[in-house]
Motif scaffolding. Structure first.
Motif, PDB file in Angstrom:
ATOM      1  N   HIS A  60       0.799  -1.005   0.042  1.00  0.00           N
ATOM      2  CA  HIS A  60      -0.164   0.088   0.160  1.00  0.00           C
ATOM      3  C   HIS A  60       0.713   1.123   0.078  1.00  0.00           C
ATOM      4  N   VAL A  61       0.364   2.028  -0.800  1.00  0.00           N
ATOM      5  CA  VAL A  61       1.167   3.510  -0.837  1.00  0.00           C
ATOM      6  C   VAL A  61       1.379   4.081   0.456  1.00  0.00           C
ATOM      7  N   LEU A  62       0.598   4.214   1.297  1.00  0.00           N
ATOM      8  CA  LEU A  62       0.879   4.653   2.793  1.00  0.00           C
ATOM      9  C   LEU A  62       1.898   3.996   3.738  1.00  0.00           C
ATOM     10  N   ARG A  63       2.189   2.642   3.399  1.00  0.00           N
ATOM     11  CA  ARG A  63       2.994   1.814   4.394  1.00  0.00           C
ATOM     12  C   ARG A  63       4.251   2.784   4.837  1.00  0.00           C
ATOM     13  N   PRO A  64       5.028   3.103   3.890  1.00  0.00           N
ATOM     14  CA  PRO A  64       6.357   3.858   4.233  1.00  0.00           C
ATOM     15  C   PRO A  64       5.977   5.099   5.027  1.00  0.00           C
ATOM     16  N   PHE A  65       4.946   5.638   4.952  1.00  0.00           N
ATOM     17  CA  PHE A  65       4.495   6.692   5.993  1.00  0.00           C
ATOM     18  C   PHE A  65       4.386   6.341   7.096  1.00  0.00           C
ATOM     19  N   ARG A  66       3.372   5.247   7.412  1.00  0.00           N
ATOM     20  CA  ARG A  66       2.983   4.756   8.734  1.00  0.00           C
ATOM     21  C   ARG A  66       4.187   4.286   9.378  1.00  0.00           C
ATOM     22  N   GLU A  67       5.110   3.602   8.783  1.00  0.00           N
ATOM     23  CA  GLU A  67       6.049   2.993   9.373  1.00  0.00           C
ATOM     24  C   GLU A  67       7.193   4.135   9.809  1.00  0.00           C
ATOM     25  N   ALA A  68       7.284   5.242   9.148  1.00  0.00           N
ATOM     26  CA  ALA A  68       8.253   6.410   9.484  1.00  0.00           C
ATOM     27  C   ALA A  68       7.644   7.567  10.478  1.00  0.00           C
ATOM     28  N   PHE A  69       6.494   7.345  10.899  1.00  0.00           N
ATOM     29  CA  PHE A  69       5.835   8.431  11.750  1.00  0.00           C
ATOM     30  C   PHE A  69       5.014   7.663  12.779  1.00  0.00           C
ATOM     31  N   SER A  70       5.260   8.116  13.986  1.00  0.00           N
ATOM     32  CA  SER A  70       4.357   7.652  15.289  1.00  0.00           C
ATOM     33  C   SER A  70       3.375   8.849  15.574  1.00  0.00           C
ATOM     34  N   GLY A  71       2.354   8.592  16.514  1.00  0.00           N
ATOM     35  CA  GLY A  71       1.643   9.577  16.546  1.00  0.00           C
ATOM     36  C   GLY A  71       0.952  10.425  15.608  1.00  0.00           C
ATOM     37  N   ARG A  72       0.720   9.662  14.378  1.00  0.00           N
ATOM     38  CA  ARG A  72       0.134  10.323  13.120  1.00  0.00           C
ATOM     39  C   ARG A  72      -1.228  10.866  13.432  1.00  0.00           C
ATOM     40  N   THR A  73      -1.418  12.031  13.058  1.00  0.00           N
ATOM     41  CA  THR A  73      -2.828  12.621  12.917  1.00  0.00           C
ATOM     42  C   THR A  73      -3.097  13.591  11.645  1.00  0.00           C
ATOM     43  N   VAL A  74      -4.179  13.761  11.368  1.00  0.00           N
ATOM     44  CA  VAL A  74      -4.591  14.461  10.130  1.00  0.00           C
ATOM     45  C   VAL A  74      -5.670  15.450  10.573  1.00  0.00           C
ATOM     46  N   VAL A  75      -5.202  16.663  10.177  1.00  0.00           N
ATOM     47  CA  VAL A  75      -5.918  17.812  10.474  1.00  0.00           C
ATOM     48  C   VAL A  75      -6.600  18.258   9.264  1.00  0.00           C
ATOM     49  N   VAL A  76      -7.872  18.381   9.144  1.00  0.00           N
ATOM     50  CA  VAL A  76      -8.638  18.823   7.880  1.00  0.00           C
ATOM     51  C   VAL A  76      -9.051  20.184   8.075  1.00  0.00           C
ATOM     52  N   ASP A  77      -8.478  20.932   7.109  1.00  0.00           N
ATOM     53  CA  ASP A  77      -9.065  22.360   7.386  1.00  0.00           C
ATOM     54  C   ASP A  77      -9.796  22.848   6.308  1.00  0.00           C
ATOM     55  N   LEU A  78     -10.008  21.964   5.204  1.00  0.00           N
ATOM     56  CA  LEU A  78     -11.141  22.468   4.369  1.00  0.00           C
ATOM     57  C   LEU A  78     -11.524  21.024   3.779  1.00  0.00           C
ATOM     58  N   SER A  79     -12.861  21.060   3.319  1.00  0.00           N
ATOM     59  CA  SER A  79     -13.466  19.697   2.614  1.00  0.00           C
ATOM     60  C   SER A  79     -14.559  20.265   1.871  1.00  0.00           C
ATOM     61  N   VAL A  80     -14.562  20.042   0.467  1.00  0.00           N
ATOM     62  CA  VAL A  80     -15.976  20.388  -0.330  1.00  0.00           C
ATOM     63  C   VAL A  80     -16.033  19.416  -1.358  1.00  0.00           C
ATOM     64  N   CYS A  81     -17.204  19.306  -1.925  1.00  0.00           N
ATOM     65  CA  CYS A  81     -17.733  18.616  -2.765  1.00  0.00           C
ATOM     66  C   CYS A  81     -18.572  19.197  -3.711  1.00  0.00           C
ATOM     67  N   GLU A  82     -18.495  19.109  -4.885  1.00  0.00           N
ATOM     68  CA  GLU A  82     -19.247  19.619  -6.083  1.00  0.00           C
ATOM     69  C   GLU A  82     -19.476  18.672  -7.370  1.00  0.00           C
ATOM     70  N   GLY A  83     -20.757  18.407  -7.328  1.00  0.00           N
ATOM     71  CA  GLY A  83     -20.725  17.289  -8.662  1.00  0.00           C
ATOM     72  C   GLY A  83     -20.225  16.061  -8.010  1.00  0.00           C
ATOM     73  N   ASN A  84     -19.642  15.541  -9.037  1.00  0.00           N
ATOM     74  CA  ASN A  84     -18.856  14.115  -8.639  1.00  0.00           C
ATOM     75  C   ASN A  84     -17.370  14.245  -8.190  1.00  0.00           C
ATOM     76  N   TYR A  85     -16.994  15.645  -7.974  1.00  0.00           N
ATOM     77  CA  TYR A  85     -15.602  15.824  -7.239  1.00  0.00           C
ATOM     78  C   TYR A  85     -15.543  16.497  -5.959  1.00  0.00           C
ATOM     79  N   CYS A  86     -14.482  15.881  -5.213  1.00  0.00           N
ATOM     80  CA  CYS A  86     -14.537  16.363  -3.950  1.00  0.00           C
ATOM     81  C   CYS A  86     -13.135  16.721  -3.619  1.00  0.00           C
ATOM     82  N   GLY A  87     -12.687  17.571  -2.654  1.00  0.00           N
ATOM     83  CA  GLY A  87     -11.412  18.065  -2.410  1.00  0.00           C
ATOM     84  C   GLY A  87     -11.307  18.250  -0.809  1.00  0.00           C
ATOM     85  N   VAL A  88      -9.863  17.876  -0.474  1.00  0.00           N
ATOM     86  CA  VAL A  88      -9.852  18.060   1.109  1.00  0.00           C
ATOM     87  C   VAL A  88      -8.328  18.690   1.166  1.00  0.00           C
TER      88      VAL A  88
END
Length: 96
Positions: A1-29
């Motif tokens: 999986h593409v995220l495996r190296p990131f997960r192995e290299a960092f502990s205490g991982r968190t994601v902060v979402v500052d903005l999320s929006v969808c219009e039609g069939n497209y979404c962005g974060v």
């Protein structure tokens, strides 16, 4: 999986979402990935460092499922946090 190296290299991982929006069939974060380096990531000296770097994800959704996705990571900002100059390294042909 593409995220495996990131997960192995960092502990205490968190994601902060500052903005999320969808219009039609497209979404962005837009947000920040945070973590403490427990090993190198993509050859970068992140061990022992707390990092927070920006990302943007864009998705095309059809049938209630993500069909395609694109990600942009703020590598210049990450390099700055770990004491490297992204642009100097790029100008030298990738040699630090």
């Amino acid at each position: 999986h593409v995220l495996r190296p990131f997960r192995e290299a960092f502990s205490g991982r968190t994601v902060v979402v500052d903005l999320s929006v969808c219009e039609g069939n497209y979404c962005g974060v837009f947000g920040r990935l945070k973590g403490r380096g427990v090993g190198p990531w993509l050859g970068l000296p992140t061990t022992g460092r707390d990092v927070s770097f920006r990302f943007a994800n864009h998705y095309r959704v059809a049938g209630g499922k993500v069909q395609e996705g694109w990600t942009i990571l703020d590598f210049p900002g990450l390099f700055k946090q770990i004491g490297l100059d992204f642009y100097d390294i790029a100008a030298s042909g990738g040699r630090a």
